[in-house]
Design an enzyme around this catalytic site. Structure first.
Site, short mmCIF file in Angstrom:
data_model
loop_
_atom_site.label_atom_id
_atom_site.label_comp_id
_atom_site.label_asym_id
_atom_site.label_seq_id
_atom_site.Cartn_x
_atom_site.Cartn_y
_atom_site.Cartn_z
N GLU A 159 40.20 48.31 32.50
CA GLU A 159 38.98 49.14 32.59
C GLU A 159 39.10 50.43 32.20
OE1 GLU A 159 35.97 47.67 35.12
OE2 GLU A 159 34.73 49.30 35.20
N ASP A 171 37.05 47.27 43.14
CA ASP A 171 36.32 45.91 42.53
C ASP A 171 37.29 44.91 42.12
OD1 ASP A 171 34.48 47.89 42.71
OD2 ASP A 171 33.69 48.08 40.64
C1 GLA Z 1 32.87 51.48 40.74
C2 GLA Z 1 34.19 51.43 40.57
C3 GLA Z 1 34.82 51.55 41.77
C4 GLA Z 1 34.32 52.48 42.90
C5 GLA Z 1 32.92 52.25 42.99
C6 GLA Z 1 32.20 53.32 43.81
O1 GLA Z 1 32.41 50.24 41.23
O2 GLA Z 1 34.28 50.60 39.70
O3 GLA Z 1 36.20 51.78 41.62
O4 GLA Z 1 34.92 53.86 42.70
O5 GLA Z 1 32.28 52.31 41.62
O6 GLA Z 1 32.71 53.09 45.18
#
Ligand code: GLA
Length: 388
Positions: A159, A171
């Protein structure tokens, strides 16, 4: 599991490629609390959910890769020796392949069809689901020998690379390591984690989707990350600390205040406060104090909106509305922000009324019909089989 999608992905694969695939489900995630702290060495509390991306994959014994993204009705093919960045969904899948290649893993040609039931930009991390499903399948097919945690880290790097979103690990970790009926308490500094049973007797988690996704979200995400890095560099010069985790309370931040812009100061303040809240929230959840937990969710939203500035009118409106309903115990924006969903903990008997009333109010205010989802937790990415 959404058997209808799984079946249509499988059937489409067989129609397109004339041989049977392996099927995988790769979940999205919710996050109870701990927002925008994963890339700051904090704790987060995500769970994998029963919405996600379904993949049908099989080797094709050539040097070419064929994709069909059913949700976009787009076909795309590329030679395995020519992987480079592209755009939209292609960037996510190509970046995963690229990461395997950077590790020296021998990825050969394959055929792939995928589709999902996570609305893009809803804050449930469709991107991690797209990455995780493919990474899991390739790891199996091409015997790359990576563990689930290694796959999560690979997907995070993916990513960062082609899509250029400098995300934390939350995530991708939830996507690989989720467990049905549990939330994960993840220490993003050490990647150590614990599973807590999600005991919400009498309550349910309701997501309300604003159905807006303000552009520049990924650019703004990276800007937040830079502000935190800038603030931390200043603080490291003044305090004996390595990361925000070593700061005990928000007063310690004051030594750096005059060296920081207001934006940097506010971001640091939010991060330190949210780390404290997440720690407390984990204790409250273990003690089954849902009311106390809900208060912290509201406080998180306020911080995300006023200090971290990743909210928007639509999200703020939904959280303000939620406060009017006694059945709602806590509400806040979930995920990166700038649109997407609010996460709400709601007493079971009040759910229908809350959803109906909020839908009407939101529609009157923004002329958009929001969507509500009752989410269930799920296991991390895995192979699935369909009963005939
Ligand atoms: C997105 C990012 C995560 C995290 C959230 C906020 O989902 O992918 O890594 O930082 O935002 O908590």
């Amino acid at each position: 599991m959404n058997t209808a999608i799984a079946r249509s992905v499988s059937e489409s694969f067989t129609q397109n490629f004339n041989h049977p695939p392996h099927l995988y489900f790769s979940p999205g995630r919710i996050n109870l609390i701990g927002e925008h702290v994963d890339y700051n060495d904090g704790y987060v509390m995500p769970a994998a959910i029963n919405k996600g991306v379904y993949y049908a994959v099989a080797e094709n014994h050539t040097d070419d890769i064929f994709f069909y993204a059913m949700d976009f009705n787009e076909h795309f093919s590329i030679n395995i020796h020519q992987i480079k960045s592209n755009q939209s969904w292609k960037n996510y899948v190509l970046s995963v392949i690229n990461e395997f290649q950077l590790l020296g893993k021998n990825i050969r040609g394959f055929n792939c069809v995928f589709a999902g039931d996570i609305p893009i930009g809803s804050g449930m991390s469709s991107s991690a689901a797209v990455e995780g499903g493919l990474a899991f399948a390739l790891n199996e097919f091409f015997k790359a020998g990576l563990s689930r945690v290694e796959l999560a880290l690979l997907c995070q790097r993916a990513e960062h690379n082609f899509p250029n979103v400098q995300c934390g690990i939350m995530d991708q970790f939830a996507n690989m390591m989720g467990k049905q009926d549990y939330v994960i308490l993840l220490d993003c500094r050490s990647i150590e984690h614990e599973y807590f049973p999600l005991l919400l007797a009498g309550f349910k988690i309701v997501l309300i989707n604003t159905k807006v996704h303000h552009s520049l979200a990924s650019g703004e995400y990276n800007v937040r990350r830079q502000r935190c890095e800038e603030g931390l560099t200043i603080l490291k010069g003044l305090l004996p600390i390595q990361s925000f985790r070593d700061i005990k309370n928000v007063d310690e931040l004051e030594v750096g205040r005059k060296s920081m812009t207001a934006e940097v100061y506010n971001c640091c303040r939010y991060v330190i406060e949210e780390m404290g809240r997440t720690k407390k929230a984990a204790e409250l959840l273990q003690a089954n104090d849902i009311a106390g937990f809900g208060k912290l969710m509201y406080a998180t939203h306020e911080g995300l909106s006023e200090l971290y500035r990743v909210s928007c009118d639509e999200l703020d409106f939904l959280v303000e509305q939620a406060k009017k309903y006694p059945a709602v115990i806590g509400s806040r924006l979930m995920g990166g922000g700038f649109g997407g969903c609010t996460i709400n903990i709601v007493k079971e008997e009040g759910i229908d009324h809350f959803i109906e009333a909020t839908t009407t109010e939101y529609q009157q205010r923004f002329n958009i019909i929001p969507e509500a989802y009752l989410v269930e937790t799920a296991d991390g990415t895995s192979e699935i089989t369909l009963t005939p």
